[in-house]
Design an enzyme around this catalytic site. Sequence first.
Site, PDB file in Angstrom:
ATOM      1  CE  LYS A 121      -3.901  -1.680   2.740  1.00  0.00           C
ATOM      2  NZ  LYS A 121      -4.963  -1.531   1.749  1.00  0.00           N
ATOM      3  NE  ARG A 174     -10.985  -9.848  -1.598  1.00  0.00           N
ATOM      4  CZ  ARG A 174     -11.286  -8.984  -2.555  1.00  0.00           C
ATOM      5  NH1 ARG A 174     -11.520  -9.404  -3.784  1.00  0.00           N
ATOM      6  NH2 ARG A 174     -11.375  -7.693  -2.288  1.00  0.00           N
TER       7      ARG A 174
HETATM    8  N1  BES Z   1      -7.899  -3.446   4.515  1.00  0.00           N
HETATM    9  C1  BES Z   1      -8.171  -3.102   3.172  1.00  0.00           C
HETATM   10  C2  BES Z   1      -9.473  -2.343   2.981  1.00  0.00           C
HETATM   11  C3  BES Z   1      -9.633  -1.017   3.662  1.00  0.00           C
HETATM   12  C4  BES Z   1      -9.497   0.156   2.946  1.00  0.00           C
HETATM   13  C5  BES Z   1      -9.980  -0.930   5.001  1.00  0.00           C
HETATM   14  C6  BES Z   1      -9.681   1.379   3.569  1.00  0.00           C
HETATM   15  C7  BES Z   1     -10.158   0.289   5.609  1.00  0.00           C
HETATM   16  C8  BES Z   1     -10.010   1.443   4.898  1.00  0.00           C
HETATM   17  C9  BES Z   1      -8.225  -4.351   2.291  1.00  0.00           C
HETATM   18  O1  BES Z   1      -7.467  -5.424   2.718  1.00  0.00           O
HETATM   19  C10 BES Z   1      -7.737  -3.958   0.943  1.00  0.00           C
HETATM   20  O2  BES Z   1      -6.635  -3.580   0.840  1.00  0.00           O
HETATM   21  N2  BES Z   1      -8.614  -4.053  -0.050  1.00  0.00           N
HETATM   22  C11 BES Z   1      -8.276  -3.734  -1.379  1.00  0.00           C
HETATM   23  C12 BES Z   1      -8.752  -4.870  -2.242  1.00  0.00           C
HETATM   24  C13 BES Z   1      -8.335  -4.754  -3.678  1.00  0.00           C
HETATM   25  C14 BES Z   1      -6.846  -4.965  -3.820  1.00  0.00           C
HETATM   26  C15 BES Z   1      -9.094  -5.789  -4.462  1.00  0.00           C
HETATM   27  C16 BES Z   1      -9.001  -2.443  -1.758  1.00  0.00           C
HETATM   28  O3  BES Z   1     -10.153  -2.289  -1.389  1.00  0.00           O
HETATM   29  O4  BES Z   1      -8.401  -1.586  -2.384  1.00  0.00           O
HETATM   30 ZN    ZN Z   2      -5.463  -5.389   2.050  1.00  0.00          ZN
END
Ligand code: BES
Ligand code: ZN
Length: 477
Positions: A258, A333
């Site tokens: 990230k 997931r």
């Molecule tokens: N933990 C994150 C989602 C999240 C985003 C939680 C903002 C709280 C605040 C999750 O694991 C994630 O990174 N999701 C990705 C999925 C994508 C790569 C398919 C996302 O939503 O960008």
């Molecule tokens: Zn994530």
Amino acid sequence: MNTKLSVINTHKSKDNLIILADKTDLNWSNAYLSNTEQTFLKNAIKKGVSHVFFPQAERAIIVQFLKLNGDESINKEEARMLGNDILTIIEHYKLDTVTLVNHRPNNHVLEYLEGMLLGNYQFLKYFTKKKDKANSLQTIKVTKDFAPKKSIDELKAITTATCIARDLVNEPQSYLSAAQMSKDIQKIGKECGFDVEVFDEKKIKRLKMGGIIAVNMGSFTPPRFNILEWKPTKAKNKKPIVLVGKGIVYDTGGLSLKPTPNSMDKMKCDMGGAATVVGLLAAISKAKLPLHVVGLIPSTDNRPGNNAYAPGDVITMYDGTTVEVLNTDAEGRLVLADALHYAKKYKPELVMDFATLTGSAARAVGAEGTCYMGTAEKEVKDKVVQSGYNVYERLVEFPLWREYGDQMKSHIADLKNLGGPAAGMVTAAKFLQHFTDYPWLHFDLAGAAYLSKSNSYRTKEGTGVGVRMIFNFLKNY
Ligand code: BES
Ligand code: ZN
Ligand code: ZN
């Protein structure tokens, strides 16, 4: 930190009072206020003020009126917000104890108290001078006739449990590893009265929980799988209700790293779903709800260390499904899927999972609500939506259309963990749905679990979202 709440028989002449009153009924006022104060109060009412502060010789009296113009859900929320607002006055005068007196024949007094209790929450653990940082208000007292004892006890259970959930989210990963979270859950279980069983890395590997193992591969600390259980002897349900919580104690994204700032820096909140489940078990056991409830929390951090799982990898999940990993940041997931499969062994009546799962959910509704979807009956959905309105943690349903599921098919394995660019909260849910064979509701808390700055009684950082809503749902179950 929790504000003490106690019930007393009668208040004494030196107690600071908050008198909750109705603008049209001031019959009580000559027992508390001098003639000049009563005149002042009447003029203030004409000007439309919501509260008046009277300094008296040895105490303060605050007269609080509750605005009641909107619908029931909004009225209750107004009362909570007024309860939070009065904390500013209490802090300004450095009052450490206040007693609430009810001169108003309606039930919004409980929401007012709820707003005070939740708004006065602080997370002070990491300050060296905690006393200097602490709010002045330490204790709230209510007289016996304030509200029925059962409602007060229940409110105490819910607000304490919400603060337990907030504490867990607010803990940084420098303290809260998966192993430490299990220790904390065990401690909370002992205090509240629910049972806890913890699977360590060896057991997780023996069970072949492939989603959890994959996410943990780049980590320097081992994963955990937590089982929480409240099983009262006179449970109304034969088959349990299972609550599943995403317990990613920190989400760097893994090798699909990230960016920071504004993304990774708040990812200690990625066990927000786990915190909701722990908070719920705490509330349910404290309030002794006559329901058999099980909590499942798969837990690890998600890191790009040495042996980290990589985009392109194919992994085998706990239920045998193979998954092509295309983005290691879509880790939630993977751990949830193993827990959802584990839930089948309980032959559950209903499974609800809670997860800070997708940025897409956060973008869709912000912090104002929670995206939800699922296969449970309409009647169950209607009830949970109503509970959302009752506690002002509002829900928005998204559709589990088949086409979104098609996006999760892989050319090399049964599924992939990444969908298309649109409706990310739904494609994630379609992935999860594959691992369910029971009535199921999924709550994507990504927007509401964590606030960068406080919003009334929702104090900044962890909000404990879901605890009050699902408690309300289960209590009416
Ligand atoms: N933990 C994150 C989602 C999240 C985003 C939680 C903002 C709280 C605040 C999750 O694991 C994630 O990174 N999701 C990705 C999925 C994508 C790569 C398919 C996302 O939503 O960008
Ligand atoms: Zn994530
Ligand atoms: Zn995550």
